[in-house]
Design a protein around this motif. Structure first.
Motif, short mmCIF file in Angstrom:
data_model
loop_
_atom_site.label_atom_id
_atom_site.label_comp_id
_atom_site.label_asym_id
_atom_site.label_seq_id
_atom_site.Cartn_x
_atom_site.Cartn_y
_atom_site.Cartn_z
N PRO A 115 0.81 -1.23 0.00
CA PRO A 115 0.00 0.00 0.00
C PRO A 115 0.84 1.28 0.00
CG PRO A 115 -0.24 -1.19 2.09
CD PRO A 115 0.52 -2.09 1.16
N PHE A 116 2.01 1.22 0.63
CA PHE A 116 2.87 2.42 0.65
C PHE A 116 3.32 2.77 -0.77
CE2 PHE A 116 6.96 4.59 0.89
CZ PHE A 116 6.65 5.64 1.74
N VAL A 117 3.79 1.76 -1.51
CA VAL A 117 4.30 2.01 -2.87
C VAL A 117 3.15 2.42 -3.80
CG1 VAL A 117 5.50 0.99 -4.84
CG2 VAL A 117 6.30 0.52 -2.53
N LEU A 118 1.97 1.81 -3.60
CA LEU A 118 0.80 2.20 -4.42
C LEU A 118 0.45 3.66 -4.19
CD1 LEU A 118 -1.61 -0.86 -4.20
CD2 LEU A 118 -0.52 0.07 -6.26
N GLU A 119 0.55 4.10 -2.94
CA GLU A 119 0.25 5.50 -2.63
C GLU A 119 1.28 6.43 -3.32
OE1 GLU A 119 -2.06 7.19 -1.42
OE2 GLU A 119 -1.09 9.11 -0.93
N GLN A 120 2.54 6.01 -3.34
CA GLN A 120 3.56 6.83 -4.02
C GLN A 120 3.29 6.86 -5.52
OE1 GLN A 120 5.59 8.58 -2.06
NE2 GLN A 120 4.54 7.50 -0.40
N ALA A 121 2.83 5.74 -6.08
CA ALA A 121 2.51 5.69 -7.52
C ALA A 121 1.32 6.62 -7.81
CB ALA A 121 2.19 4.26 -7.94
N ARG A 122 0.34 6.61 -6.92
CA ARG A 122 -0.84 7.45 -7.11
C ARG A 122 -0.44 8.93 -7.13
NH1 ARG A 122 -4.36 10.35 -4.72
NH2 ARG A 122 -3.25 10.28 -2.74
N ARG A 123 0.47 9.29 -6.22
CA ARG A 123 0.93 10.69 -6.15
C ARG A 123 1.72 11.10 -7.39
NH1 ARG A 123 2.72 13.00 -1.27
NH2 ARG A 123 4.80 12.56 -2.00
N ALA A 124 2.35 10.11 -8.04
CA ALA A 124 3.22 10.41 -9.19
C ALA A 124 2.48 10.31 -10.52
CB ALA A 124 4.41 9.44 -9.18
N VAL A 125 1.17 10.01 -10.46
CA VAL A 125 0.48 9.53 -11.67
C VAL A 125 0.48 10.51 -12.85
CG1 VAL A 125 -1.92 10.19 -11.18
CG2 VAL A 125 -1.44 7.98 -12.26
N HIS A 126 0.53 11.81 -12.56
CA HIS A 126 0.52 12.76 -13.68
C HIS A 126 1.92 13.21 -14.06
CE1 HIS A 126 -3.77 12.75 -13.53
NE2 HIS A 126 -3.78 13.13 -12.26
N GLY A 127 2.92 12.59 -13.48
CA GLY A 127 4.29 13.03 -13.76
C GLY A 127 4.99 12.14 -14.78
N SER B 67 6.44 9.18 -16.76
CA SER B 67 5.83 7.87 -16.97
C SER B 67 6.75 6.73 -16.52
CB SER B 67 5.40 7.69 -18.43
OG SER B 67 6.54 7.67 -19.25
N ALA B 68 8.07 6.91 -16.63
CA ALA B 68 8.99 5.86 -16.16
C ALA B 68 8.84 5.68 -14.65
CB ALA B 68 10.43 6.21 -16.51
N GLN B 69 8.63 6.81 -13.95
CA GLN B 69 8.45 6.74 -12.49
C GLN B 69 7.17 6.00 -12.14
OE1 GLN B 69 8.21 10.57 -10.53
NE2 GLN B 69 8.29 9.64 -8.50
N VAL B 70 6.08 6.37 -12.79
CA VAL B 70 4.79 5.72 -12.50
C VAL B 70 4.87 4.22 -12.79
CG1 VAL B 70 2.32 5.64 -13.05
CG2 VAL B 70 3.52 7.83 -13.05
N ARG B 71 5.43 3.87 -13.94
CA ARG B 71 5.51 2.44 -14.31
C ARG B 71 6.46 1.69 -13.38
NH1 ARG B 71 6.81 1.06 -20.20
NH2 ARG B 71 6.20 -0.97 -19.41
N SER B 72 7.54 2.34 -13.01
CA SER B 72 8.51 1.70 -12.12
C SER B 72 7.87 1.41 -10.75
CB SER B 72 9.70 2.64 -12.00
OG SER B 72 10.66 2.08 -11.18
N LEU B 73 7.10 2.36 -10.23
CA LEU B 73 6.44 2.17 -8.93
C LEU B 73 5.35 1.11 -9.02
CD1 LEU B 73 6.29 5.89 -7.75
CD2 LEU B 73 7.74 4.09 -6.81
N LEU B 74 4.60 1.12 -10.12
CA LEU B 74 3.54 0.11 -10.26
C LEU B 74 4.14 -1.29 -10.44
CD1 LEU B 74 0.95 2.01 -12.49
CD2 LEU B 74 0.72 1.39 -10.07
N THR B 75 5.27 -1.38 -11.12
CA THR B 75 5.95 -2.68 -11.28
C THR B 75 6.43 -3.18 -9.92
OG1 THR B 75 6.62 -2.04 -13.50
CG2 THR B 75 7.81 -3.87 -12.52
N PHE B 76 7.00 -2.27 -9.15
CA PHE B 76 7.45 -2.58 -7.79
C PHE B 76 6.26 -3.14 -6.99
CE2 PHE B 76 9.85 -0.19 -4.05
CZ PHE B 76 9.63 -1.26 -3.19
N ALA B 77 5.13 -2.43 -7.03
CA ALA B 77 3.95 -2.86 -6.27
C ALA B 77 3.45 -4.22 -6.77
CB ALA B 77 2.85 -1.81 -6.38
#
Ligand SMILES: [Fe+2]
Ligand SMILES: [Fe+2]
Length: 306
Positions: free
Chosen positions: A83-95, A97-107
């Motif tokens: 849930p922590f990493v998902l929350e970080q992905a949610r916060r990054a969602v409009h930024g 794309s490598a960051q968003v995908r990297s966090l979602l892959t991590f989760a």
């Protein structure tokens, strides 16, 4: 404002993560059984061999119990990492794309690990019929951990990611006597965790960059509070393991035997899950860059636990 020096990027860790793509079914289940004539974990992670009260057969059974709890505890902490990493992905969602995908892959990988460890426990139970006592529930720990500041949580995750690296590379990789199936499971977990340690460094660095020196101090205190919660859980788990071993062997330990086994196991759990992370050079370096005082605080706590 704190910074952590590193040369990781979301784009390169995502590219590495995408090269690794095993499925749970590749590692456990039909035709991939566990070999209970062999140990699951090296003695450096379990501290069993030196226990005078146990014979060879009992030591092997305790090693299997520790293998079971080793993966259970990773699944247990992954329930707050997810849930922590998902929350970080949610916060990054409009930024980026490598960051968003990297966090979602991590989760997604942590969700897969939780699944893998559950499947492993089903296989374990087929050959080890004694119920293994386990701390929990994971949701309770997750809620308690996530009530702390994001910096405190991200530092605990960083600690756990680096200790996973250390366990595999320093203790498991070159150990020739472990059950090959259990070892393969740890190797596949480690491969994905190598990216998590980098992504988590990126996250910690970003979170710290927005904080004042006082807020960083709070984050480090929160890391220590969460470590203390984990320490309580590990102490309880060590005692449950001795009870499981008693049920499994049908033996009842004298007070002196019980205290020898419990002391050895509490010390091993602390070393394996707390000290090995708190003293990992990359963790020490990251914390030291945020606060030299914080690094000393953590070093003192780790010394006291060791
Ligand atoms: Fe994991
Ligand atoms: Fe991870």
């Amino acid at each position: 404002m704190g910074t952590i020096q590193h040369n990781y990027t979301y784009a390169s860790t995502l590219s590495d993560a995408l090269k690794i793509n095993w499925k749970v079914d590749d590692l456990i289940g039909e035709g991939k059984g566990l070999d209970f004539t062999k140990p699951f974990l090296p003695d450096s992670l379990t501290g069993i061999q030196a226990i005078a009260a146990l014979d060879a057969r009992e030591k092997l059974a305790l090693n299997h119990i520790r293998g079971r709890t080793y993966l259970y505890l990773f699944g247990f902490v992954e329930e707050f990492i997810l849930p922590f990493v998902l929350e970080q992905a949610r916060r990054a969602v409009h930024g980026d794309s490598a960051q968003v995908r990297s966090l979602l892959t991590f989760a997604e990988e942590e969700a897969k690990h939780i699944d893998l460890f559950r499947r492993f426990s089903e296989e374990f139970e087929k050959q080890f019929p004694t119920p293994v006592g386990l701390i929990g529930p994971a949701k309770e720990l997750a809620d308690a951990v996530l009530s702390h500041s994001p910096l405190g949580v991200v530092l605990v995750i960083l600690h756990l990611e680096w200790l996973t690296q250390r366990h595999y590379l320093e203790s498991i990789k070159d150990d020739g006597i472990l059950d090959p199936q259990f070892k393969s499971l740890l190797r596949h977990h480690w491969q994905e965790e190598a990216q998590h340690a980098k992504v988590d460094t990126l996250l910690a660095s970003e979170l710290a960059a927005a904080l004042s020196a006082d807020e960083i101090k709070v984050g480090i205190e929160d890391y220590l509070k969460i470590a203390s919660l984990l320490n309580d859980g590990l102490t309880t788990q060590a005692k449950l393991d001795v009870e499981t071993l008693e049920r499994h062997t049908g033996r009842s330990f004298s007070a002196a035997e019980r205290s020898e086994i419990e002391a050895a196991q509490i010390s091993s759990y602390r070393h394996t899950f707390l000290v090995a992370g708190a003293e990992h050079p990359n963790f020490v370096k990251a914390v030291g860059e945020l606060s030299a005082e914080g690094r000393e605080r953590i070093a003192a706590v780790a010394r006291a636990l060791n």
